[in-house]
Design a protein around this motif. Structure first.
Motif: not given
Length: 697
Positions: A379-401
């Protein structure tokens, strides 16, 4: 680790996770078919046709003839005829048993398990050939989408992120089988596809196929080896090398399988560094990034490995001798497990000691904890936003590529820029009084389908704003801001139920009249039609002129201005990749005289048109060329040469142009490689770098 709390029942899992959280995806990705000569299609440039990996190799038949694997079909039972690559694509993910191959107690048992798994496809009974062909039809739709994307110079990872999740469709095809699992059932016990278990499974299948070749049945041996090669190919996917899949499984606790899926997806997207037994080093990715240019070296190594596997079958057929498993040539090309498990930039999410990364958001920090639960971690992974596209090494990307970018300029030095966040939200950044505001730190205005095209207009001195986009059903929509109302609201354009093409661009402009009226024009391509359609609002929405046929997914740019009457200009890309102009004056619509030359397929185009301070008129047209530069031409009576504006853009980058004060100030806005939108300025002399959009400094 601690046992999960008592809430880990089926209902709790169902409330938090869906089929796509359990399906690991197909690791058999399309690759360039080296047996197919590059061809010229309607896009007028060469591109390689893509296929399943197994169909990109060459097979030597019993008579010594060499054939492309894609051109040779194997006759299985019940009129099922499949190529090497098709068998390879169906193996394991769609056909198998309740007994994983790698669970066998010895070589003989593992061979028997492999044969039973293979026979669920090769001797499938009354389900075949329809079931297998239905599955391949779904998979081929993905391959076709990739081929179209590559032909139009679109980034494959973007295409994959746009494709709908087909897990339920595939489960529906395979549901209700007698004695064997369906698609999702196989995914829950799929450790044969991971790490050491994948090597054990391949070796078992390859050894069995070699014995069949020695017995004189080369065709049967090739078909069986194609099934085994699926597990070989898994060893070229980052998410399958170090995920402790067998450990991340508990009977009746689906959350454990979901945890494995999160590590699988993270490694595939970010990539890991590996070496093979020859000491050659490279970075490999997997699944949705497997077709990006960064993974090209890895794909070639994978094809060479599969070729070596098939060659070994033919050699056994000829010599009647079986090599030792330690000498299997396929593994000489593959990454070693030791290199994958070594310390590297991306810290593993889970370890083989049943530890979890201490903070899932800190992907470079090799700190782990033993006290954790499957369900709460999932649940932590799912709700973190860290696995939303695109998955990047530094946190959550603010703008979709590759986000679409659009802009309005209500007044002098007053700019509003719109772009999209990875969750689909449309973000507004505003420049006023010398400062930028808004941006990713603020709430989205509304949500649209991911990778929506965008266009925006304003009127009444910026008191009214309209943003045009596609909703999640790909209907053309309008979102409005009115200063009188003081808030954003959905406009009336959606009432027309305009079903846009999924790859359409959108262009829009507005103009006024002597009576204070406002006239809006919006342009796009509709579903199943490459014709550019015009939609008009002169007080209410109605269909306007049907305009030229354009390249499918062509960028569209439109401008209007008053000069010797009302002028409109529409810019688009033709099927031959040339950029064309279509014009309107008092005579109506007519083709422009200029051919701007050719650009990459679906290259972004932006245009400006305005009256100059001396009473003349001026046009600017900008596009992105093959060198990933923004270039442009100007017309102040006649068209000038092509000039470079800015270079070094990330492939696939979109941009938009703006002006104010009768062209005295020109601006371009484009996404940068470091997760921001950059302003490029021209105040009359030359182009120079401006502000980071949304940065308050």
């Amino acid at each position: 680790m601690s046992s999960d709390p008592s809430v880990t029942d089926a209902r709790t899992v169902a409330e938090n996770f869906h089929s796509k959280d359990l399906a690991f995806g197909r690791t058999v990705v399309p690759v360039a078919n080296r047996n197919k000569a590059p061809k010229k299609g309607k896009f007028n440039f060469e591109y390689a046709e893509h296929c399943f990996i197994g169909d990109a190799i060459t097979l030597t038949l019993a008579n010594g003839q060499k054939v492309a694997a894609s051109d040779h079909k194997f006759q299985l039972k019940d009129q099922l005829m499949l190529t090497y690559g098709q068998i390879n694509g169906l193996a394991g993910d769609f056909y198998g048993t309740h007994d994983p191959i790698s669970d066998g107690k010895d070589d003989l048992d593992r061979s028997a398990r492999f044969v039973r798994a293979y026979n669920t496809l090769a001797d499938g009974g009354s389900r075949q050939p329809k079931e297998a062909m239905d599955i391949l039809h779904v998979l081929q739709a993905e391959v076709n989408a990739v081929n179209t994307a590559l032909a139009t110079h679109q980034d494959p990872s973007v295409v994959y992120s746009k494709l709908p999740d087909m897990s339920l469709t595939l489960e529906g095809i395979t549901f209700g089988r007698r004695d064997i699992p369906g698609y999702l059932g196989l995914a829950q016990i799929n450790w044969d596809h991971f790490g050491l278990d994948a090597r054990i499974s391949y070796n078992a299948g390859h050894a069995t196929a070699i014995q069949m070749a020695i017995s004189g049945d080369l065709e049967g041996a090739y078909a069986m080896n194609a099934f085994a090669d699926h597990f070989l190919e898994d060893s070229f996917s980052a998410g399958h090398l170090r995920t402790p899949r067998r450990i991340l499984h508990r009977n009746k606790n689906v959350a454990a399988d979901v945890c494995a899926k999160y590590m699988h997806d993270e490694d595939n997207a970010i990539g890991i560094s590996v070496k093979n037994s020859r000491g050659e080093s490279w970075t490999l990715y997997g699944d949705k990034r497997a077709l990006d240019s960064v993974d090209e070296d890895n794909k070639k190594r994978c094809v060479h490995s599969v070729q070596a596997s098939a060659d070994e079958i033919y050699k056994a057929y000829q010599t009647k001798q079986a090599p030792s498993p330690v000498d299997y040539q396929a593994w000489a090309h593959a990454p070693t497990l030791e290199s994958a498990l070594a310390h590297q930039t991306l810290a593993t999410l889970f370890t083989f000691n049943v530890e979890r990364r201490n903070e899932i958001s800190k992907r470079q920090l090799w700190n782990f904890k033993k006290d954790w639960w499957f369900l709460t971690t999932a649940i932590e992974c799912k709700t973190s936003g860290l696995w939303n596209y695109p998955i990047i090494i530094h946190g959550v990307q603010n703008i979709v590529p590759w986000s679409s970018v659009t802009v309005t300029t209500p007044r002098l030095s007053h700019v509003r820029v719109y772009y999209q966040s990875p969750d689909g939200g449309i973000i507004e950044s505003e420049h006023m009084d010398g400062l930028w505001g808004g941006g990713p730190s603020k709430s989205a205005i509304f949500k649209a389908v991911l990778f929506t095209p965008l266009a925006a207009i304003n009127f009444n001195d910026g008191k009214e704003t309209r943003v045009y986009y596609l909703d999640e059903q790909y209907f053309l929509q309008e979102y409005c801001y009115s200063a009188d109302k003081g808030h954003w609201f959905l406009g009336e354009l959606g009432n027309m139920q305009i079903q846009a093409a999924t790859n359409t661009s959108i262009a829009a402009f507005q103009y006024g009249d002597d009576q204070g009226g406002v006239h809006i024009r919006v342009y796009c391509q509709e579903l199943a039609s490459n014709t550019i359609k015009e939609f008009c609002n002169d007080g209410y929405w109605f269909r306007g002129t049907i305009l030229p046929v354009a390249l499918s997914g062509s960028s569209l740019a439109a401008v209007t201005y008053w000069w010797n009457g009302l002028q409109m200009r529409l810019y688009y890309q033709d099927d031959d990749l040339s950029i064309k102009e279509h014009c309107l004056d008092e005579r109506g619509w007519f083709p422009g005289k200029l051919n701007f030359g050719k650009a990459p397929g679906c290259a972004p185009i932006s245009a400006l048109g305005y009256c100059t301070s001396d009473g003349g008129a001026k046009l600017h047209v900008y596009w992105r060329n093959l060198e990933n530069e923004i270039v442009g031409m100007e017309n102040a009576g006649s068209w000038g040469p092509v000039n470079k504006v800015v270079g070094g853009l990330k492939p696939g980058t979109n941009f938009v142009a703006a002006q104010w004060s009768n062209g005295e100030f020109l601006r371009l806005y484009h996404q940068t490689a470091d997760n921001s939108v950059l302003e490029i300025c021209n105040n009359g002399d030359s182009w120079f770098g401006g502000a980071i959009v949304g940065d308050p400094h």
